[in-house]
Design a protein around this motif. Structure first.
Motif, PDB file in Angstrom:
ATOM      1  N   ILE A 199       6.143 -20.755  -3.336  1.00 27.91           N
ATOM      2  CA  ILE A 199       7.292 -20.412  -2.496  1.00 27.91           C
ATOM      3  C   ILE A 199       7.512 -18.905  -2.323  1.00 27.91           C
ATOM      4  CG2 ILE A 199       8.661 -22.536  -2.769  1.00 27.91           C
ATOM      5  CD1 ILE A 199      10.132 -20.907  -5.091  1.00 27.91           C
ATOM      6  N   VAL A 200       6.561 -18.106  -2.819  1.00 20.91           N
ATOM      7  CA  VAL A 200       6.717 -16.651  -2.720  1.00 20.91           C
ATOM      8  C   VAL A 200       5.418 -16.021  -2.207  1.00 20.91           C
ATOM      9  CG1 VAL A 200       7.203 -14.504  -3.977  1.00 20.91           C
ATOM     10  CG2 VAL A 200       8.397 -16.601  -4.622  1.00 20.91           C
ATOM     11  N   THR A 201       5.546 -15.150  -1.202  1.00 21.87           N
ATOM     12  CA  THR A 201       4.381 -14.492  -0.603  1.00 21.87           C
ATOM     13  C   THR A 201       4.560 -12.984  -0.612  1.00 21.87           C
ATOM     14  OG1 THR A 201       3.873 -16.377   0.824  1.00 21.87           O
ATOM     15  CG2 THR A 201       3.057 -14.256   1.569  1.00 21.87           C
ATOM     16  N   LEU A 202       3.453 -12.284  -0.843  1.00 23.04           N
ATOM     17  CA  LEU A 202       3.426 -10.824  -0.747  1.00 23.04           C
ATOM     18  C   LEU A 202       2.690 -10.455   0.543  1.00 23.04           C
ATOM     19  CD1 LEU A 202       2.312  -8.327  -3.524  1.00 23.04           C
ATOM     20  CD2 LEU A 202       1.221  -8.258  -1.289  1.00 23.04           C
ATOM     21  N   MET A 203       3.253  -9.524   1.284  1.00 29.05           N
ATOM     22  CA  MET A 203       2.561  -9.021   2.478  1.00 29.05           C
ATOM     23  C   MET A 203       2.606  -7.514   2.494  1.00 29.05           C
ATOM     24  SD  MET A 203       3.573 -11.441   5.686  1.00 29.05           S
ATOM     25  CE  MET A 203       2.902 -13.093   5.816  1.00 29.05           C
ATOM     26  N   GLU A 204       1.503  -6.922   2.982  1.00 27.19           N
ATOM     27  CA  GLU A 204       1.454  -5.488   3.209  1.00 27.19           C
ATOM     28  C   GLU A 204       1.438  -5.336   4.723  1.00 27.19           C
ATOM     29  OE1 GLU A 204      -1.392  -1.935   1.520  1.00 27.19           O
ATOM     30  OE2 GLU A 204      -2.083  -3.997   1.504  1.00 27.19           O
ATOM     31  N   VAL A 205       2.372  -4.568   5.249  1.00 27.21           N
ATOM     32  CA  VAL A 205       2.527  -4.460   6.693  1.00 27.21           C
ATOM     33  C   VAL A 205       2.307  -3.007   7.119  1.00 27.21           C
ATOM     34  CG1 VAL A 205       4.157  -4.768   8.606  1.00 27.21           C
ATOM     35  CG2 VAL A 205       4.191  -6.364   6.685  1.00 27.21           C
ATOM     36  N   ALA A 206       1.534  -2.809   8.171  1.00 22.96           N
ATOM     37  CA  ALA A 206       1.277  -1.440   8.672  1.00 22.96           C
ATOM     38  C   ALA A 206       2.524  -0.943   9.398  1.00 22.96           C
ATOM     39  CB  ALA A 206       0.077  -1.453   9.603  1.00 22.96           C
ATOM     40  N   ALA A 207       3.178   0.039   8.796  1.00 19.64           N
ATOM     41  CA  ALA A 207       4.400   0.610   9.375  1.00 19.64           C
ATOM     42  C   ALA A 207       4.473   2.075   8.917  1.00 19.64           C
ATOM     43  CB  ALA A 207       5.625  -0.183   8.911  1.00 19.64           C
ATOM     44  N   PRO A 208       3.619   2.935   9.485  1.00 20.13           N
ATOM     45  CA  PRO A 208       3.471   4.302   8.964  1.00 20.13           C
ATOM     46  C   PRO A 208       4.770   5.105   8.939  1.00 20.13           C
ATOM     47  CG  PRO A 208       1.801   3.816  10.634  1.00 20.13           C
ATOM     48  CD  PRO A 208       2.729   2.662  10.623  1.00 20.13           C
ATOM     49  N   ALA A 209       5.610   4.942   9.959  1.00 14.37           N
ATOM     50  CA  ALA A 209       6.849   5.736   9.999  1.00 14.37           C
ATOM     51  C   ALA A 209       7.796   5.311   8.873  1.00 14.37           C
ATOM     52  CB  ALA A 209       7.531   5.570  11.357  1.00 14.37           C
ATOM     53  N   VAL A 210       7.806   4.028   8.534  1.00 17.34           N
ATOM     54  CA  VAL A 210       8.658   3.529   7.446  1.00 17.34           C
ATOM     55  C   VAL A 210       8.078   4.001   6.112  1.00 17.34           C
ATOM     56  CG1 VAL A 210       9.769   1.498   6.450  1.00 17.34           C
ATOM     57  CG2 VAL A 210       9.150   1.480   8.863  1.00 17.34           C
ATOM     58  N   ALA A 211       6.745   3.870   5.974  1.00 19.88           N
ATOM     59  CA  ALA A 211       6.085   4.244   4.714  1.00 19.88           C
ATOM     60  C   ALA A 211       6.260   5.733   4.417  1.00 19.88           C
ATOM     61  CB  ALA A 211       4.603   3.880   4.774  1.00 19.88           C
ATOM     62  N   ALA A 212       6.336   6.550   5.462  1.00 19.08           N
ATOM     63  CA  ALA A 212       6.452   8.003   5.276  1.00 19.08           C
ATOM     64  C   ALA A 212       7.761   8.378   4.584  1.00 19.08           C
ATOM     65  CB  ALA A 212       6.347   8.708   6.628  1.00 19.08           C
ATOM     66  N   LYS A 213       8.796   7.553   4.757  1.00 11.15           N
ATOM     67  CA  LYS A 213      10.118   7.918   4.219  1.00 11.15           C
ATOM     68  C   LYS A 213      10.642   6.976   3.138  1.00 11.15           C
ATOM     69  CE  LYS A 213      11.867  10.454   8.160  1.00 11.15           C
ATOM     70  NZ  LYS A 213      12.800  10.470   9.268  1.00 11.15           N
ATOM     71  N   ALA A 214       9.950   5.863   2.914  1.00 13.71           N
ATOM     72  CA  ALA A 214      10.480   4.837   1.993  1.00 13.71           C
ATOM     73  C   ALA A 214      10.630   5.361   0.569  1.00 13.71           C
ATOM     74  CB  ALA A 214       9.552   3.631   1.999  1.00 13.71           C
ATOM     75  N   GLN A 215      11.706   4.906  -0.100  1.00 11.98           N
ATOM     76  CA  GLN A 215      11.925   5.226  -1.514  1.00 11.98           C
ATOM     77  C   GLN A 215      12.381   3.958  -2.236  1.00 11.98           C
ATOM     78  OE1 GLN A 215      13.942   8.994  -2.464  1.00 11.98           O
ATOM     79  NE2 GLN A 215      14.046   9.314  -0.260  1.00 11.98           N
ATOM     80  N   PRO A 216      12.192   3.922  -3.572  1.00 13.24           N
ATOM     81  CA  PRO A 216      12.607   2.718  -4.310  1.00 13.24           C
ATOM     82  C   PRO A 216      14.071   2.385  -4.050  1.00 13.24           C
ATOM     83  CG  PRO A 216      11.376   4.207  -5.736  1.00 13.24           C
ATOM     84  CD  PRO A 216      11.587   4.936  -4.448  1.00 13.24           C
ATOM     85  N   GLY A 217      14.350   1.088  -3.922  1.00  9.32           N
ATOM     86  CA  GLY A 217      15.733   0.628  -3.738  1.00  9.32           C
ATOM     87  C   GLY A 217      16.083   0.387  -2.282  1.00  9.32           C
ATOM     88  N   GLN A 218      15.283   0.913  -1.362  1.00 12.47           N
ATOM     89  CA  GLN A 218      15.618   0.748   0.065  1.00 12.47           C
ATOM     90  C   GLN A 218      15.060  -0.566   0.608  1.00 12.47           C
ATOM     91  OE1 GLN A 218      14.193   4.778   1.330  1.00 12.47           O
ATOM     92  NE2 GLN A 218      16.256   4.893   2.170  1.00 12.47           N
TER      93      GLN A 218
END
Ligand code: NAD
Ligand code: FES
Length: 281
Positions: free
Chosen positions: A13-32
């Motif tokens: 019932i649980v899936t992990l996905m890696e999604v190409a989103a360079p603009a999001v990845a450039a600014k993402a921080q833990p907790g967001q």
């Protein structure tokens, strides 16, 4: 459009996905968190970011196949595209001044507890983690969690793996044994976060919870995600999602989260012609 780069089933019932989103990845921080929409008619679904790779330009999400959209997302494959993937949203975790932390993850909430533990551990903070699951069959990320902390305590409700009991039982015994945590981070079902906060209160341990109220726009405009914290109204999407657990009105949050249960169930049972007749319930 945002391409699914990697898909890994962590349990039924649980899936992990890696999604190409360079603009999001450039600014993402833990907790967001991010919000996705599968297509232009889809609902907007918030998911806490469980990892990011700035070099690859990817964001990792881990989700439970719970509602209509997450069930449909779970049916998508590597190479498929998601229509919208907005973020990073919310405030990053504030780890300032922490020296000895216990991260408590409940079920799929461990997917968010794990990167928090890893970030703290990488900063040189002493980290214990308590990870609780209903039973052995749905344990996820055990190796990853073990590598991200000093001590991993695994519990199952039925005792089929690790120690029998709730995460709160283990937390209470660790606090009683004199573990001097300065902070407890709790991420999981609301009821778990409520009781974790109740356990830590008499010990005076600062407790941070990551809230998951119903969200609509994710930008502080609609008021859908409002929660009461310390008697004040806060919007989890812009003021949170992390708050002081000793100040949160958990009972109100549980009532609000249950408000659309019937509609959510009906939506999950609906057979949609737009998705080629795929039953997502
Ligand atoms: P679950 O119901 O299987 O519970 C996981 C663990 O929480 C249990 O094994 C137990 O140790 C503890 N727990 C549950 N009820 C408790 C209680 N009454 N008292 C003390 N401890 C209790 O969890 P699940 O089905 O995997 O659901 C995970 C939840 O986490 C979902 O509701 C999801 O929305 C939420 N979640 C939140 C975030 C976030 O960012 N806040 C992220 C991911 C998931
Ligand atoms: Fe609309 Fe937070 S989701 S205000």
């Amino acid at each position: 459009m945002y391409q699914i780069v990697t898909k890994r089933r962590l349990n039924d019932i649980v899936t992990l996905m890696e999604v190409a989103a360079p603009a999001v990845a450039a600014k993402a921080q833990p907790g967001q968190f991010i919000m996705f929409r599968l297509d232009e008619l889809g609902e907007r679904v918030p998911l806490t970011i469980s990892g990011y790779d700035r070099d690859k330009g990817t964001i990792e999400i881990i989700f439970q196949h719970m509602g209509r959209s997450t069930k449909m997302l779970a049916q998508m494959e590597e190479g498929d595209y998601i229509s919208d993937f907005v973020g990073p949203l919310g405030k990053p975790s504030n780890f300032e001044g922490m020296k000895k932390v216990c991260v408590v993850g409940g079920g799929v909430g461990c997917a968010i507890g794990y990167p928090a533990a890893k970030a703290l551990h990488d900063m040189g903070v002493e980290v214990d983690m308590i990870a609780g699951f209903k039973n052995k069959d749905i344990v996820i990320l055990e190796d990853e969690m073990r590598a991200a902390c000093d001590n991993l305590y695994l519990t199952t409700d039925d005792g089929s793996y690790g120690e029998k009991g709730f995460v709160t039982d283990k937390l209470k015994s660790l606090l009683e044994s004199g573990k001097g945590y300065d902070t407890v981070f709790a991420i999981g079902p609301v009821i778990m976060m409520k009781f974790v906060s109740a356990v830590t209160k008499p010990f005076g341990v600062h407790t941070v919870v990551s809230l998951n109220p119903i969200m609509i726009d994710g930008t502080g405009m609609c008021g859908g995600c409002r929660v009461t914290v310390g008697g004040e109204t806060k919007f989890a999407c812009v003021d949170g999602p992390e708050f002081d657990g000793h100040k949160v009105d958990f009972d109100e949050l549980m009532k609000r989260n249950a408000f659309y249960k019937e509609q959510e169930q009906k939506a999950g049972e609906h057979i949609c012609r737009l998705t080629g007749g795929v039953r997502v319930g």
